[in-house]
Design a protein around this motif. Structure first.
Motif, PDB file in Angstrom:
ATOM      1  N   LEU A 135       0.928  -0.955   0.827  1.00 15.68           N
ATOM      2  CA  LEU A 135       0.267  -0.140  -0.196  1.00 15.68           C
ATOM      3  C   LEU A 135       1.330   1.443  -0.131  1.00 15.68           C
ATOM      4  CD1 LEU A 135      -3.077   1.309   0.197  1.00 15.68           C
ATOM      5  CD2 LEU A 135      -2.651   1.639   2.963  1.00 15.68           C
ATOM      6  N   HIS A 136       0.940   2.144  -0.934  1.00 16.02           N
ATOM      7  CA  HIS A 136       1.974   3.246  -1.392  1.00 16.02           C
ATOM      8  C   HIS A 136       0.777   4.103  -0.711  1.00 16.02           C
ATOM      9  CE1 HIS A 136       4.028   0.308  -3.653  1.00 16.02           C
ATOM     10  NE2 HIS A 136       4.706   1.064  -3.993  1.00 16.02           N
ATOM     11  N   THR A 137       1.644   5.555  -0.052  1.00 15.73           N
ATOM     12  CA  THR A 137       0.909   5.714   1.014  1.00 15.73           C
ATOM     13  C   THR A 137       0.854   7.372  -0.133  1.00 15.73           C
ATOM     14  OG1 THR A 137       2.095   6.317   2.303  1.00 15.73           O
ATOM     15  CG2 THR A 137       0.093   4.707   2.772  1.00 15.73           C
ATOM     16  N   SER A 138       0.447   8.238   0.754  1.00 13.25           N
ATOM     17  CA  SER A 138       0.679   9.879   0.605  1.00 13.25           C
ATOM     18  C   SER A 138       1.113  10.346   1.266  1.00 13.25           C
ATOM     19  CB  SER A 138       0.107  10.640  -0.820  1.00 13.25           C
ATOM     20  OG  SER A 138      -1.540   9.534  -0.815  1.00 13.25           O
ATOM     21  N   PHE A 139       1.113  11.545   1.208  1.00  9.83           N
ATOM     22  CA  PHE A 139       1.907  13.358   2.003  1.00  9.83           C
ATOM     23  C   PHE A 139       0.371  13.296   2.888  1.00  9.83           C
ATOM     24  CE2 PHE A 139       0.983  17.126   2.954  1.00  9.83           C
ATOM     25  CZ  PHE A 139       2.484  18.141   2.953  1.00  9.83           C
ATOM     26  N   TYR A 140       0.125  12.991   4.517  1.00  4.30           N
ATOM     27  CA  TYR A 140      -0.976  13.434   5.049  1.00  4.30           C
ATOM     28  C   TYR A 140      -1.235  15.096   5.194  1.00  4.30           C
ATOM     29  CZ  TYR A 140       0.910   9.325   7.877  1.00  4.30           C
ATOM     30  OH  TYR A 140       1.734   7.911   8.288  1.00  4.30           O
ATOM     31  N   TRP A 141      -2.856  15.073   4.687  1.00  7.95           N
ATOM     32  CA  TRP A 141      -3.485  16.627   5.178  1.00  7.95           C
ATOM     33  C   TRP A 141      -2.822  16.985   6.706  1.00  7.95           C
ATOM     34  CZ3 TRP A 141      -7.408  15.202   2.052  1.00  7.95           C
ATOM     35  CH2 TRP A 141      -6.625  15.587   0.516  1.00  7.95           C
ATOM     36  N   GLU A 142      -2.711  16.000   7.781  1.00  7.92           N
ATOM     37  CA  GLU A 142      -2.275  15.736   8.995  1.00  7.92           C
ATOM     38  C   GLU A 142      -1.003  16.553   9.322  1.00  7.92           C
ATOM     39  OE1 GLU A 142      -3.559  13.679   7.292  1.00  7.92           O
ATOM     40  OE2 GLU A 142      -5.510  13.600   9.183  1.00  7.92           O
ATOM     41  N   ASN A 143      -0.214  16.322   8.249  1.00  2.00           N
ATOM     42  CA  ASN A 143       1.326  17.557   8.759  1.00  2.00           C
ATOM     43  C   ASN A 143       0.807  19.027   9.315  1.00  2.00           C
ATOM     44  OD1 ASN A 143       2.703  14.650   8.281  1.00  2.00           O
ATOM     45  ND2 ASN A 143       2.598  15.284   5.550  1.00  2.00           N
ATOM     46  N   PHE A 144      -0.003  19.800   8.434  1.00  3.16           N
ATOM     47  CA  PHE A 144      -0.414  20.684   8.441  1.00  3.16           C
ATOM     48  C   PHE A 144      -0.609  21.347  10.424  1.00  3.16           C
ATOM     49  CE2 PHE A 144      -1.052  20.355   3.756  1.00  3.16           C
ATOM     50  CZ  PHE A 144      -0.393  21.340   3.231  1.00  3.16           C
ATOM     51  N   ILE A 145      -1.148  19.896  11.275  1.00  3.98           N
ATOM     52  CA  ILE A 145      -1.307  20.314  11.795  1.00  3.98           C
ATOM     53  C   ILE A 145      -0.731  19.423  12.868  1.00  3.98           C
ATOM     54  CG2 ILE A 145      -3.232  19.488  14.535  1.00  3.98           C
ATOM     55  CD1 ILE A 145      -5.020  18.828  12.287  1.00  3.98           C
ATOM     56  N   TYR A 146       0.106  17.936  12.414  1.00  2.51           N
ATOM     57  CA  TYR A 146       1.446  17.679  13.845  1.00  2.51           C
ATOM     58  C   TYR A 146       2.921  18.046  12.991  1.00  2.51           C
ATOM     59  CZ  TYR A 146      -2.867  16.109  15.517  1.00  2.51           C
ATOM     60  OH  TYR A 146      -4.641  15.753  15.584  1.00  2.51           O
ATOM     61  N   LEU A 160     -11.967  11.342   1.433  1.00  2.75           N
ATOM     62  CA  LEU A 160     -12.006  13.242   1.685  1.00  2.75           C
ATOM     63  C   LEU A 160     -11.351  13.836   0.490  1.00  2.75           C
ATOM     64  CD1 LEU A 160     -11.591  13.909   5.718  1.00  2.75           C
ATOM     65  CD2 LEU A 160     -13.659  13.261   4.942  1.00  2.75           C
ATOM     66  N   ASN A 161     -11.624  15.282  -0.492  1.00  2.98           N
ATOM     67  CA  ASN A 161     -10.308  15.959  -0.577  1.00  2.98           C
ATOM     68  C   ASN A 161     -10.009  16.722   0.134  1.00  2.98           C
ATOM     69  OD1 ASN A 161     -12.767  17.692  -0.039  1.00  2.98           O
ATOM     70  ND2 ASN A 161     -12.934  17.858  -2.050  1.00  2.98           N
ATOM     71  N   PHE A 162      -9.137  17.682   0.048  1.00  7.03           N
ATOM     72  CA  PHE A 162      -8.608  18.764   1.015  1.00  7.03           C
ATOM     73  C   PHE A 162      -9.336  19.379   1.178  1.00  7.03           C
ATOM     74  CE2 PHE A 162      -5.395  22.671   1.839  1.00  7.03           C
ATOM     75  CZ  PHE A 162      -5.094  21.751   2.727  1.00  7.03           C
ATOM     76  N   ASP A 163     -10.506  20.297   0.658  1.00  4.23           N
ATOM     77  CA  ASP A 163     -11.368  21.185   0.893  1.00  4.23           C
ATOM     78  C   ASP A 163     -12.123  20.682   2.893  1.00  4.23           C
ATOM     79  OD1 ASP A 163     -10.147  23.876  -0.213  1.00  4.23           O
ATOM     80  OD2 ASP A 163     -12.276  22.929  -1.508  1.00  4.23           O
ATOM     81  N   THR A 164     -12.542  19.802   2.301  1.00  3.85           N
ATOM     82  CA  THR A 164     -13.455  19.100   3.258  1.00  3.85           C
ATOM     83  C   THR A 164     -12.662  18.880   5.188  1.00  3.85           C
ATOM     84  OG1 THR A 164     -14.502  17.700   0.600  1.00  3.85           O
ATOM     85  CG2 THR A 164     -15.183  16.943   3.486  1.00  3.85           C
ATOM     86  N   TRP A 165     -11.291  18.117   3.799  1.00  2.00           N
ATOM     87  CA  TRP A 165     -10.734  17.959   5.167  1.00  2.00           C
ATOM     88  C   TRP A 165     -10.582  18.657   5.884  1.00  2.00           C
ATOM     89  CZ3 TRP A 165      -5.886  19.762   6.932  1.00  2.00           C
ATOM     90  CH2 TRP A 165      -5.700  19.182   7.943  1.00  2.00           C
ATOM     91  N   LEU A 166     -10.218  20.188   5.765  1.00  2.00           N
ATOM     92  CA  LEU A 166      -9.811  21.474   6.261  1.00  2.00           C
ATOM     93  C   LEU A 166     -10.975  21.562   7.455  1.00  2.00           C
ATOM     94  CD1 LEU A 166      -7.746  23.870   3.781  1.00  2.00           C
ATOM     95  CD2 LEU A 166      -7.393  22.849   6.340  1.00  2.00           C
ATOM     96  N   GLU A 167     -12.217  21.566   6.403  1.00  2.00           N
ATOM     97  CA  GLU A 167     -13.295  21.650   7.205  1.00  2.00           C
ATOM     98  C   GLU A 167     -13.473  21.154   8.326  1.00  2.00           C
ATOM     99  OE1 GLU A 167     -14.882  24.246   5.812  1.00  2.00           O
ATOM    100  OE2 GLU A 167     -16.452  25.152   7.785  1.00  2.00           O
ATOM    101  N   GLN A 168     -13.089  20.004   8.607  1.00  2.00           N
ATOM    102  CA  GLN A 168     -13.867  19.137   9.356  1.00  2.00           C
ATOM    103  C   GLN A 168     -11.948  19.565  10.380  1.00  2.00           C
ATOM    104  OE1 GLN A 168     -13.576  14.989   7.719  1.00  2.00           O
ATOM    105  NE2 GLN A 168     -15.526  15.185   7.501  1.00  2.00           N
ATOM    106  N   ASN A 169     -11.161  19.352   9.988  1.00  2.00           N
ATOM    107  CA  ASN A 169      -9.775  20.219  10.923  1.00  2.00           C
ATOM    108  C   ASN A 169      -9.209  21.572  11.064  1.00  2.00           C
ATOM    109  OD1 ASN A 169      -8.589  17.595  11.364  1.00  2.00           O
ATOM    110  ND2 ASN A 169      -9.188  17.624   9.093  1.00  2.00           N
TER     111      ASN A 169
END
Ligand SMILES: NC(=O)c1ccc[n+]([C@@H]2O[C@H](COP(=O)([O-])OP(=O)(O)OC[C@H]3O[C@@H](n4cnc5c(N)ncnc54)[C@H](OP(=O)(O)O)[C@@H]3O)[C@@H](O)[C@H]2O)c1
Length: 315
Positions: free
Chosen positions: A162-173, A300-309
């Protein structure tokens, strides 16, 4: 409950693993139960998982015998390593090997290895576009994972890479969120030029992994590549501006400047972004969002993830 097939999850209290644990727990009528693996069953996070219905078992990826015991009787195993705890490709190789061998010796029926590209297939060590790190790597935290695929391919257990990618959580943690520059403007900074960066909500890694286990043979012996959306730095900055209600700009810096930022792993991260920018066509192309959505319709796309986080992003 007793008849359910067990999925043993390494890193169960972390970003990838907890996504998978919750995907299984939330599927109350599903055919799987979850065994959450942690080094400390008494931590708050581990107790929380037990309270929600996970079986919690202690093991350490540095100790193969402990992993073998934790995998015993399991149908599936989710395997991930923790590069940023030690920065050592050799250690990551050894931990991957421990898990692959433990899965085989415990008789696991399907193992998922959370991996990334060995970037040296695209940018060989003698390519001087970027420095070689730790003597033989271009992007150590990628290359060691890719190099470790072989342990899973050869362990005799049906596997999925399973090849993952950059987590948007990097913007938080991970310290990558918007920061005020000398000009007073909020900016996200990385060396991607105008190229697209595939990103994903970390919980979607777990949901995708669960879908792979549920699909049985379909993804065994195969590589799966996942992302939630591919966006340029400027597009992400626009999303931040909309979500936070204040202007955020994209600060593109040369990879060489990023490598010199001085935080631990800045050289590895600088090379990583450069690899993704230089190899955009391959790296985005293989992470086909429509295929990922088929696997995980809740993606999720980025906008939806951002809305939640967005409340977690401190500016
Ligand atoms: N950040 C990104 O954008 C990104 C993208 C793709 C891939 N990755 C890769 O993801 C990996 C990390 O996964 P993650 O983000 O899910 O990790 P994480 O959130 O840091 O969580 C790791 C969990 O694993 C457990 N753990 C740590 N060392 C262990 C050991 N020796 N034995 C057993 N369990 C151990 C810890 O739980 P306990 O304390 O409960 O034991 C911890 O909660 C890294 O290798 C990184 O390269 C990151």
């Amino acid at each position: 409950m007793e008849n359910k097939k067990i999925i043993a999850v390494i890193g169960a209290t972390g970003a990838q693993g907890s996504g998978l644990v919750h995907a299984i727990l939330n599927d109350k009528n599903g055919e799987f139960a979850v065994r959450a693996i942690t080094r400390n069953a008494n931590s708050d996070k581990a107790r929380e998982l037990a309270k929600k219905g996970a079986e919690v078992v202690e093991a350490d990826v540095d100790d193969k015998e402990s992993i073998k015991k934790a995998f015993a009787g399991a149908y599936g195993a989710y395997c991930v390593t923790f590069f940023w705890d030690h920065f050592s490709p050799a250690k990551e190789n050894q931990q991957a090997r421990n898990m692959a061998e433990a899965a085989a010796e415990a008789g696991v029926k399907h193992v998922i290895w959370s991996t990334l590209e060995d970037t040296r297939k695209w940018i060989p060590v003698d390519d001087d576009r970027m420095p070689t790190l730790q003597e033989k790597y271009k992007v150590p935290h990628f290359d060691a994972k890719g190099e470790s695929n072989a342990y899973f391919e050869n362990c005799g257990v049906p596997y999925t890479l399973l090849h993952t990618s950059f987590y948007w959580e990097n913007f938080i943690y991970f310290g990558l969120g918007p920061q005020k520059g000398a000009d007073g403007k909020l900016a996200i900074t990385f060396p991607m030029r105008d190229k697209k960066l595939p990103g994903i909500a970390s919980a979607d890694i777990g949901k995708s992994a669960y879908a792979i286990f549920k699909a049985g043979k379909e993804f065994q012996g195969k590589s799966v590549y996942i992302a939630g959306e591919h966006l340029t730095g400027a597009q992400m900055a626009d999303s931040f501006s909309r979500a936070l209600g204040t202007e955020v700009v994209y600060n593109d810096v040369p990879a060489s400047v990023y490598r010199s930022f001085g935080f631990p792993g800045a050289d590895d991260m600088g090379n990583m972004f450069q690899f993704k920018a230089d190899c955009e066509e391959y790296y985005c192309g293989i992470r086909d969002i429509s295929a990922v959505k088929k696997l995980n319709p809740e993606l999720l796309n980025f906008d939806t993830w951002l809305e939640q986080n967005k409340s977690m992003i401190k500016v």
